[in-house]
Design an enzyme around this catalytic site. Structure first.
Site, mmCIF file in Angstrom:
data_model
loop_
_atom_site.group_PDB
_atom_site.id
_atom_site.type_symbol
_atom_site.label_atom_id
_atom_site.label_comp_id
_atom_site.label_asym_id
_atom_site.label_seq_id
_atom_site.Cartn_x
_atom_site.Cartn_y
_atom_site.Cartn_z
ATOM 1 N N VAL A 265 -38.083 66.892 37.975
ATOM 2 C CA VAL A 265 -38.889 66.279 36.931
ATOM 3 C C VAL A 265 -37.949 65.789 35.838
ATOM 4 O O VAL A 265 -37.055 66.524 35.402
ATOM 5 C CB VAL A 265 -39.904 67.276 36.331
ATOM 6 C CG1 VAL A 265 -40.781 66.587 35.291
ATOM 7 C CG2 VAL A 265 -40.768 67.892 37.433
ATOM 8 N N CYS A 266 -38.110 64.541 35.415
ATOM 9 C CA CYS A 266 -37.358 63.977 34.296
ATOM 10 C C CYS A 266 -35.850 64.113 34.525
ATOM 11 O O CYS A 266 -35.332 63.728 35.560
ATOM 12 C CB CYS A 266 -37.808 64.642 32.990
ATOM 13 S SG CYS A 266 -37.331 63.764 31.489
#
Length: 339
Positions: free
Chosen positions: A113-114
């Protein structure tokens, strides 16, 4: 990814946490998998830290771990690698990267994520693969890890057993995709409706990026052209007009654009006009014909084509999404979560 699990089989999701991890990178996916369990899914979510101790997130919140990395002995179906503001420090920590590799070896699917994509890339797990990350950091990912093919506009990218997602809330999009893989579209749709989010949000990351400033150039003649376009996007900015403004030939100004801006004059003008239109749609109530005229597109249809081509959404949808959160209105949210 083939749907190879039965609807009654339990799937294990391991979320790796560390000091300074971004809270939503962790809780977003967990909420998706937990919600899926209410609609026919069978996920078992466990949080692992390096030593099994609690960690303090970048928001200052304490997160308890269920187990240490060494205690993760059985293969898991999904490994979630979140990001954090201190990713630049983490990618230089060889011991930390060994932990990421260790966890990946026990995962059927590894999903970041990210800025978690930087951790996977630094561990060598994205070599030769397509990947994405937060739009603000996509250029850094490409520069630091040239063996990774960065898809800067994608909300999430799947390449083999590796998945990467864009900034923070994109972890929800990625997790919904996994729920659909595991238990089908109906379950994923029910989760999206329950969380009041898009099952598949329109457009890519371009619609969230910061307005680009006129690029730096060593040539004053080109600087005057760039400034003129930025100051009045709706003006007459044809290639001959720009060449006259710069006092050079059309061929010469085209070459300067390639060398100094990295694109053609026409594409640069369209990008500036697009950004000007975004600002007008975000901050004003002007009708579409006025927006199109003032930003140089001429007609609402030309404006619509540019938005769909570059941002993946229509001007009307862009205005509706970015003008307000909708608080205080009675509008239905059913369209946002409809299939």
């Amino acid at each position: 990814m083939n749907r190879q699990h039965s609807k009654t089989g339990s799937l294990t999701v391991t979320v790796f946490v560390f000091p300074g991890v971004r809270l939503l990178d962790v809780t977003g996916p967990i909420e998706v998998f937990a919600s899926a369990n209410e609609f026919g899914g069978h996920y078992r979510v466990q949080i692992a830290s390096e030593d099994g101790a609690e960690v303090i997130t970048s928001a200052g919140t304490r997160l308890s771990a269920d187990l240490s990395v060494d205690d993760v002995r059985e293969p898991c179906d999904v490994l979630v690698i979140p990001g954090g503001p201190e990713w630049e420090t983490l990618i230089k920590d060889d011991a930390f990267l060994d932990v990421v590799r260790q966890l990946n070896e026990k995962a059927r699917c590894t999903a970041s994520v990210c800025t978690g994509a930087f951790l996977l890339a630094a561990a060598g797990l994205l070599d030769g693969r397509r990947a994405t990350t937060h739009w603000r950091h996509s250029r850094q990912l490409a520069l630091r890890f040239p063996s990774v093919q960065v898809e800067s506009d994608d909300i999430f990218v799947r390449d083999g057993h590796m998945m990467t997602s864009a900034g923070v809330s994109a972890g929800i999009d990625l997790s919904l995709a996994l729920v659909e893989d595991h238990y089908g579209a109906e379950v994923a749709r029910a989760v999206a409706k329950d969380m009041v989010v898009f099952m598949q949000r329109p457009g890519g990351q371009s619609q969230f990026s910061v307005r680009s400033r006129a690029p730096h150039t060593r040539h004053e003649m080109l600087r005057g052209v760039l400034d003129a376009v930025a100051e009045n996007p709706g003006a007459h900015h044809t290639l001959p007009a720009m060449a006259r403004r710069a006092g050079v030939s059309v061929r010469h100004v085209t070459r300067l654009f390639y060398e100094e801006v990295g694109t053609t004059p026409a594409r640069y003008v369209e990008q500036v006009r697009l950004e000007a239109a975004q600002v007008m749609l975000e901050t004003g109530d002007d009708p579409m014909p006025v927006v199109a005229q003032r930003t140089g597109f001429g007609s609402p249809e030309s404006l619509r084509r540019a938005f769909v081509r570059h941002l993946g959404v229509t001007p009307g949808a862009f205005r509706a999404s970015f003008r307000t959160t909708g608080a205080g209105t009675n509008d239905s949210v059913s369209e946002a979560v409809a299939p």
